[in-house]
Design a protein around this motif. Structure first.
Motif, PDB file in Angstrom:
ATOM      1  N   SER A  22      -7.523   4.141 -20.398  1.00  0.00           N
ATOM      2  CA  SER A  22      -8.698   3.957 -21.270  1.00  0.00           C
ATOM      3  C   SER A  22      -8.358   3.094 -22.479  1.00  0.00           C
ATOM      4  N   SER A  25      -8.237  -0.449 -21.342  1.00  0.00           N
ATOM      5  CA  SER A  25      -9.590  -0.926 -21.112  1.00  0.00           C
ATOM      6  C   SER A  25     -10.272  -1.258 -22.438  1.00  0.00           C
ATOM      7  N   ALA A  26     -10.075  -0.397 -23.435  1.00  0.00           N
ATOM      8  CA  ALA A  26     -10.672  -0.632 -24.759  1.00  0.00           C
ATOM      9  C   ALA A  26     -10.100  -1.879 -25.422  1.00  0.00           C
ATOM     10  N   ALA A  33     -13.463  -4.955 -19.224  1.00  0.00           N
ATOM     11  CA  ALA A  33     -13.029  -3.577 -19.460  1.00  0.00           C
ATOM     12  C   ALA A  33     -13.157  -2.738 -18.194  1.00  0.00           C
ATOM     13  N   THR A  67     -14.133   5.918 -31.130  1.00  0.00           N
ATOM     14  CA  THR A  67     -13.456   4.659 -31.414  1.00  0.00           C
ATOM     15  C   THR A  67     -12.123   4.590 -30.682  1.00  0.00           C
ATOM     16  N   THR A  68     -11.597   3.401 -30.618  1.00  0.00           N
ATOM     17  CA  THR A  68     -10.271   3.239 -30.018  1.00  0.00           C
ATOM     18  C   THR A  68      -9.236   3.996 -30.839  1.00  0.00           C
TER      19      THR A  68
END
Length: 134
Positions: A22, A25-26, A33, A67-68
């Motif tokens: 994830s 991807s972010a 993504a 958020t990331t």
């Protein structure tokens, strides 16, 4: 040497590995993504041994945040915790877990044409650093 994992241990391993995908991807380029997540997920579900059995399923009910940074706050410590847990029980499986996550990270960068973006490169470095902090 056998490995015994509690349900909480399995959740930690899944959160760490699937969360690493994830994060990649972010950190990906807009529009890719989904491809990064798909490639990384395929790598995780292709794992073998006891780790492969654990990572065959994504974690259920995990809330990574909005958020990331929220995601990283959960995933990076989970990567270190997973390595500590596995190193205590079975160093060979710790190595299997580490290699599996690294392959997933590398697979997540594949959909990009040419070199991975600086953002993806930096995220991969942070993931590797968390794995090696154990």
């Amino acid at each position: 040497m056998a490995i015994t994992l509690t349900d909480q241990d399995k959740l930690t391993l899944r959160t760490a590995a699937w969360g690493a995908v994830s994060l990649m991807s972010a950190a990906g380029v807009a529009g890719s993504a989904h491809k990064a997540a798909t490639e990384g997920s395929i790598a995780l579900t292709s794992a073998t041994g006891p780790i492969g059995h654990v990572l065959a399923k994504a974690p259920k009910g995990v809330k990574y945040g909005r958020t990331t940074a929220d995601l990283a706050d959960q995933v990076l410590p989970a990567l270190t915790e997973a390595m500590n847990l596995l190193n205590q029980q079975n160093p060979a499986e710790a190595g299997n877990f580490r290699r599996t996550v690294i392959v997933a990270v590398e697979a997540a960068t594949r959909p990009h044409h040419g070199e991975p973006s600086p953002t993806m490169t930096e995220m991969a470095r942070k993931i590797t650093e968390a794995l090696d902090a154990a």
